[in-house]
Design a protein around this motif. Structure first.
Motif, mmCIF file in Angstrom:
data_model
loop_
_atom_site.group_PDB
_atom_site.id
_atom_site.type_symbol
_atom_site.label_atom_id
_atom_site.label_comp_id
_atom_site.label_asym_id
_atom_site.label_seq_id
_atom_site.Cartn_x
_atom_site.Cartn_y
_atom_site.Cartn_z
ATOM 1 N N GLN A 6 5.599 -0.060 -8.998
ATOM 2 C CA GLN A 6 4.253 -0.578 -8.913
ATOM 3 C C GLN A 6 4.120 -1.192 -7.477
ATOM 4 O O GLN A 6 3.130 -1.747 -7.010
ATOM 5 C CB GLN A 6 3.905 -2.034 -9.830
ATOM 6 C CG GLN A 6 3.889 -1.634 -11.231
ATOM 7 C CD GLN A 6 2.757 -0.842 -11.686
ATOM 8 O OE1 GLN A 6 1.574 -1.046 -11.183
ATOM 9 N NE2 GLN A 6 3.086 0.030 -12.588
ATOM 10 N N ASN A 7 5.011 -0.693 -6.740
ATOM 11 C CA ASN A 7 5.113 -1.287 -5.209
ATOM 12 C C ASN A 7 4.927 -2.671 -5.151
ATOM 13 O O ASN A 7 4.158 -2.970 -4.215
ATOM 14 C CB ASN A 7 4.188 -0.423 -4.456
ATOM 15 C CG ASN A 7 4.528 1.017 -4.507
ATOM 16 O OD1 ASN A 7 5.794 1.447 -4.645
ATOM 17 N ND2 ASN A 7 3.235 2.108 -4.247
ATOM 18 N N THR A 8 5.479 -3.449 -5.872
ATOM 19 C CA THR A 8 4.942 -4.972 -5.901
ATOM 20 C C THR A 8 6.359 -5.814 -5.795
ATOM 21 O O THR A 8 7.350 -5.644 -6.548
ATOM 22 C CB THR A 8 4.540 -5.147 -7.170
ATOM 23 O OG1 THR A 8 3.183 -4.415 -7.213
ATOM 24 C CG2 THR A 8 3.862 -6.862 -7.127
ATOM 25 N N VAL A 9 6.438 -6.771 -4.974
ATOM 26 C CA VAL A 9 7.378 -7.711 -4.913
ATOM 27 C C VAL A 9 6.943 -9.170 -5.409
ATOM 28 O O VAL A 9 5.680 -9.432 -5.281
ATOM 29 C CB VAL A 9 7.801 -7.854 -3.445
ATOM 30 C CG1 VAL A 9 8.708 -9.048 -3.362
ATOM 31 C CG2 VAL A 9 8.396 -6.585 -2.822
ATOM 32 N N SER A 39 0.853 -1.137 -0.143
ATOM 33 C CA SER A 39 0.067 -0.009 0.179
ATOM 34 C C SER A 39 0.924 1.351 0.124
ATOM 35 O O SER A 39 0.166 2.391 0.060
ATOM 36 C CB SER A 39 -0.993 0.014 1.320
ATOM 37 O OG SER A 39 -0.058 -0.216 2.368
ATOM 38 N N GLU A 40 2.028 1.215 -0.014
ATOM 39 C CA GLU A 40 3.137 2.414 -0.059
ATOM 40 C C GLU A 40 4.496 1.759 -0.543
ATOM 41 O O GLU A 40 4.597 0.641 -0.900
ATOM 42 C CB GLU A 40 3.236 2.743 1.404
ATOM 43 C CG GLU A 40 3.992 1.791 2.307
ATOM 44 C CD GLU A 40 3.905 2.261 3.713
ATOM 45 O OE1 GLU A 40 2.946 2.568 4.460
ATOM 46 O OE2 GLU A 40 5.184 2.517 4.145
ATOM 47 N N SER A 41 5.227 2.862 -0.755
ATOM 48 C CA SER A 41 6.225 2.619 -1.500
ATOM 49 C C SER A 41 7.331 1.395 -0.805
ATOM 50 O O SER A 41 7.589 1.573 0.463
ATOM 51 C CB SER A 41 7.192 3.902 -1.749
ATOM 52 O OG SER A 41 8.394 3.565 -2.162
ATOM 53 N N ILE A 42 7.770 0.564 -1.512
ATOM 54 C CA ILE A 42 8.436 -0.452 -0.980
ATOM 55 C C ILE A 42 9.807 0.157 -0.442
ATOM 56 O O ILE A 42 10.591 -0.574 0.160
ATOM 57 C CB ILE A 42 8.699 -1.722 -2.000
ATOM 58 C CG1 ILE A 42 9.557 -1.391 -3.254
ATOM 59 C CG2 ILE A 42 7.321 -2.399 -2.444
ATOM 60 C CD1 ILE A 42 9.690 -2.403 -4.255
ATOM 61 N N PHE A 43 10.290 1.272 -0.952
ATOM 62 C CA PHE A 43 11.632 1.831 -0.390
ATOM 63 C C PHE A 43 11.338 2.309 1.174
ATOM 64 O O PHE A 43 12.351 2.379 1.857
ATOM 65 C CB PHE A 43 11.760 3.110 -1.374
ATOM 66 C CG PHE A 43 12.497 2.794 -2.690
ATOM 67 C CD1 PHE A 43 11.555 3.250 -3.817
ATOM 68 C CD2 PHE A 43 13.490 2.160 -3.002
ATOM 69 C CE1 PHE A 43 12.241 3.054 -5.023
ATOM 70 C CE2 PHE A 43 13.869 2.005 -4.163
ATOM 71 C CZ PHE A 43 13.355 2.421 -5.223
#
Length: 115
Positions: A75-78, A25-29
């Motif tokens: 995409q903030n996706t792993v 739901s947020e930036s993976i950074f």
């Protein structure tokens, strides 16, 4: 509140492949680390693979060489690419993210590998 949503699980024959996705739901950074865990029936949850913000990646010995974690920052996706699947890979797979000493989990996605 951080939300993680997994998808991509299913039923596959031994030797096949699946790709799991975890949308954050947020930036993976913003996370110190992200990864995948799994829990088979009657067993404890175990680490599959993780990566840290600094770039280091860790794999469980049982999946090394068969599974690959990757990410799409935009995409903030792993993702978890799983190849050469074995019946012992059958489990519920959970996405995990760690930030500021807190740990967040997705709802899990079932992976079933038939022999």
């Amino acid at each position: 509140q951080v939300q993680l949503v997994e998808s991509g699980g299913g039923l596959v024959q031994a030797g096949g492949s699946l790709r799991l996705s975890c949308a954050a739901s947020e930036s993976i950074f913003s996370f110190d680390a992200m990864g995948w865990y799994r829990q088979a029936p009657g067993k404890q949850r175990e680490l599959v693979t993780t990566f840290a913000r600094g770039g280091s990646t860790n794999y469980a010995g049982s999946v090394k060489g068969r599974f690959t974690i990757s990410r799409d920052n935009a995409q903030n996706t792993v993702y978890l690419q799983m190849n050469i699947l074995k019946p012992e890979d059958t489990a519920v797979y959970y996405c995990n993210a760690k930030k500021n000493w807190a740990s967040y989990w997705g709802q899990g996605t079932q992976v079933t590998v038939s022999s």
